[in-house]
Design a protein around this motif. Sequence first.
Motif, PDB file in Angstrom:
ATOM      1  N   ILE A 188       0.663  -1.197  -0.054  1.00 12.27           N
ATOM      2  CA  ILE A 188      -0.131  -0.182   0.166  1.00 12.27           C
ATOM      3  C   ILE A 188       0.664   1.109   0.098  1.00 12.27           C
ATOM      4  CG2 ILE A 188      -0.311   0.288   2.373  1.00 12.27           C
ATOM      5  CD1 ILE A 188      -2.665   1.081   0.144  1.00 12.27           C
ATOM      6  N   LYS A 189       2.808   1.164   0.111  1.00 17.27           N
ATOM      7  CA  LYS A 189       2.631   2.408   0.677  1.00 17.27           C
ATOM      8  C   LYS A 189       3.066   2.400  -1.261  1.00 17.27           C
ATOM      9  CE  LYS A 189       3.953   2.986   4.811  1.00 17.27           C
ATOM     10  NZ  LYS A 189       3.687   3.971   5.759  1.00 17.27           N
ATOM     11  N   MET A 190       3.355   1.842  -1.778  1.00 15.77           N
ATOM     12  CA  MET A 190       4.002   2.428  -3.009  1.00 15.77           C
ATOM     13  C   MET A 190       2.710   3.701  -3.818  1.00 15.77           C
ATOM     14  SD  MET A 190       1.751  -0.311  -5.654  1.00 15.77           S
ATOM     15  CE  MET A 190       1.658   0.700  -7.698  1.00 15.77           C
ATOM     16  N   PHE A 191       1.308   4.079  -3.275  1.00 20.97           N
ATOM     17  CA  PHE A 191       0.467   5.024  -3.452  1.00 20.97           C
ATOM     18  C   PHE A 191       1.275   6.339  -3.031  1.00 20.97           C
ATOM     19  CE2 PHE A 191      -1.670   1.117  -3.807  1.00 20.97           C
ATOM     20  CZ  PHE A 191      -2.542   1.752  -5.352  1.00 20.97           C
ATOM     21  N   GLU A 192       2.533   5.609  -1.705  1.00 25.95           N
ATOM     22  CA  GLU A 192       2.558   7.458  -1.004  1.00 25.95           C
ATOM     23  C   GLU A 192       3.696   8.260  -2.156  1.00 25.95           C
ATOM     24  OE1 GLU A 192       2.661   6.457   3.599  1.00 25.95           O
ATOM     25  OE2 GLU A 192       4.701   6.233   2.318  1.00 25.95           O
ATOM     26  N   GLU A 193       3.733   7.279  -3.273  1.00 23.15           N
ATOM     27  CA  GLU A 193       5.393   7.694  -4.333  1.00 23.15           C
ATOM     28  C   GLU A 193       3.995   8.333  -5.470  1.00 23.15           C
ATOM     29  OE1 GLU A 193       8.285   7.550  -3.969  1.00 23.15           O
ATOM     30  OE2 GLU A 193       7.804   6.335  -1.986  1.00 23.15           O
ATOM     31  N   LYS A 194       4.249   9.784  -5.519  1.00 22.14           N
ATOM     32  CA  LYS A 194       3.984  11.014  -6.820  1.00 22.14           C
ATOM     33  C   LYS A 194       3.673   9.660  -8.352  1.00 22.14           C
ATOM     34  CE  LYS A 194       4.920  15.396  -5.258  1.00 22.14           C
ATOM     35  NZ  LYS A 194       5.728  16.857  -6.111  1.00 22.14           N
ATOM     36  N   ALA A 242       2.823   6.472  -8.532  1.00 19.87           N
ATOM     37  CA  ALA A 242       1.966   6.438  -8.106  1.00 19.87           C
ATOM     38  C   ALA A 242       0.702   6.183  -9.140  1.00 19.87           C
ATOM     39  CB  ALA A 242       1.291   5.974  -7.447  1.00 19.87           C
ATOM     40  N   VAL A 243       0.805   7.525  -9.310  1.00 17.86           N
ATOM     41  CA  VAL A 243      -0.723   8.300  -9.834  1.00 17.86           C
ATOM     42  C   VAL A 243      -0.672   8.181 -11.876  1.00 17.86           C
ATOM     43  CG1 VAL A 243      -1.710  10.654 -10.659  1.00 17.86           C
ATOM     44  CG2 VAL A 243      -0.748  10.743  -8.428  1.00 17.86           C
ATOM     45  N   ALA A 244       0.356   8.133 -11.912  1.00 19.92           N
ATOM     46  CA  ALA A 244       0.607   7.690 -13.225  1.00 19.92           C
ATOM     47  C   ALA A 244      -0.010   5.974 -13.416  1.00 19.92           C
ATOM     48  CB  ALA A 244       2.142   7.311 -14.304  1.00 19.92           C
ATOM     49  N   GLU A 245       0.705   5.456 -12.721  1.00 16.87           N
ATOM     50  CA  GLU A 245      -0.610   3.406 -12.692  1.00 16.87           C
ATOM     51  C   GLU A 245      -1.607   3.463 -12.169  1.00 16.87           C
ATOM     52  OE1 GLU A 245       2.198   0.943 -11.056  1.00 16.87           O
ATOM     53  OE2 GLU A 245       3.847   2.019 -10.890  1.00 16.87           O
ATOM     54  N   ILE A 246      -2.314   4.326 -11.413  1.00 21.13           N
ATOM     55  CA  ILE A 246      -3.471   4.107 -11.689  1.00 21.13           C
ATOM     56  C   ILE A 246      -4.154   5.181 -12.883  1.00 21.13           C
ATOM     57  CG2 ILE A 246      -4.963   5.706 -10.238  1.00 21.13           C
ATOM     58  CD1 ILE A 246      -3.605   5.427  -8.026  1.00 21.13           C
ATOM     59  N   LEU A 254       0.618   7.634   5.078  1.00 20.00           N
ATOM     60  CA  LEU A 254       1.117   8.562   5.568  1.00 20.00           C
ATOM     61  C   LEU A 254       0.294   9.819   4.508  1.00 20.00           C
ATOM     62  CD1 LEU A 254       4.365   8.312   6.944  1.00 20.00           C
ATOM     63  CD2 LEU A 254       2.377   7.819   7.883  1.00 20.00           C
ATOM     64  N   VAL A 255       0.543   9.779   3.037  1.00 19.68           N
ATOM     65  CA  VAL A 255      -0.052  10.671   2.326  1.00 19.68           C
ATOM     66  C   VAL A 255      -0.095  10.018   0.829  1.00 19.68           C
ATOM     67  CG1 VAL A 255       2.529  11.162   1.027  1.00 19.68           C
ATOM     68  CG2 VAL A 255       0.910  12.919   0.800  1.00 19.68           C
ATOM     69  N   HIS A 256      -1.208  10.616   0.059  1.00 23.56           N
ATOM     70  CA  HIS A 256      -1.331  10.161  -1.590  1.00 23.56           C
ATOM     71  C   HIS A 256      -1.296  11.158  -2.622  1.00 23.56           C
ATOM     72  CE1 HIS A 256      -5.602  10.336  -2.228  1.00 23.56           C
ATOM     73  NE2 HIS A 256      -5.883  10.707  -0.581  1.00 23.56           N
TER      74      HIS A 256
END
Length: 372
Positions: free
Chosen positions: A114-120, A122-126, A162-164
């Motif tokens: 789930i921590k991968m979605f803290e990385e910017k 991840a928006v491109a993957e979504i 912590l953030v997304h």
Amino acid sequence: MAKSKSKPLQGVHRVKKRLSGGVIKKYHYAFRGGPKFWSSDCSFEEGSTEYALAYAAILRGHKPSVSTAGRKITRSVIDRYRRSAHFVNLSERTRSDYGKYLTSFEEAFGDDPIKMFEEKEAVAEIREWKDRWAHSPKQYDYATSVVTRFLNWAMNDDASILVHHHANIARLYRSDRSDIVWLPEELRALRAVANDREKRVLIAASEGGLTPQDIGILRNEHVQKTPNGRRLFFRRTKSGKPVSIPVTPALSTLIETTPAGQEYLVVSLEGHMLTPERASGIVRDLKKRANAAAAKDSSLVHIRDELRLYDMRGTAATELLRAGCSLNEIAVTMGWGLRHAANIIEKYAAVVPEVADEVLKKLDEFRKNRSE
């Protein structure tokens, strides 16, 4: 520092993602559910000394735990979200709609931390995942909403991130169909090619202003007596708001001709419960048949291509306006809030010819009285 190769590190969770254009990116996490310490975008290669040092550095602050690692996998977080009050207390229809996108999201990212979605990144993957609905801006935007709400919950309630960065995403779908209503001659053209069960769908939509979601849920128990007649009283499938619809002569005929033992007032062509998709499909089929007939006979009416079943709701609201109903009466009948009803009716008024005629009549009377 000189680059040297080493044996693959034990316990590292490796993830590969194929992005648009066929580009493959790699992400390495300290352990399953743990923090990311390397990606293929890094300046050093997998297996290098720098790679090993990055792994060691991240482990010093994040020791893996068998009991917690599984909780940090996206699939586990989705499972907790489905059991949460935020999801359970949604309406049955909304839970079903959310479930479609959550299941697809889990298939794509369930095994990832789930921590991968803290990385910017991840928006491109979504965004690439959402591209499977690129053909439908409305569905694409719904996927955006579901994922954003899930990640908000994961951050604020579950505290698994912590953030997304999947927030304030621009929407694609923009629709204002308030000025699109069926004309009486277009409705007559539909009825001319409809069989008995298809006509019942048309009556429910055009006379009752029912949405595709609500047409198929009506039962005899929703018919209630009033001091001077009857009404259909139920709660809208989508919003849960109560709706009170006067039973017109056409709706009365629909109710009285419902076969004995039939559970719902309006059913599919096969006699089963009518789904929203099938209700809309029936109107599309009728339009095709009516327009095919009009193509062969110029005296028949061609139905506009942009019209759909949901637009009959506007037709029903326009009829209430023509009948002189108050804003509150229209709001209750349509299941709208007063503010929403005011906005919608203001737009509908512009497409009701009788309103212009009434204004002209009043203006003529005013000028006549003033000159006397």
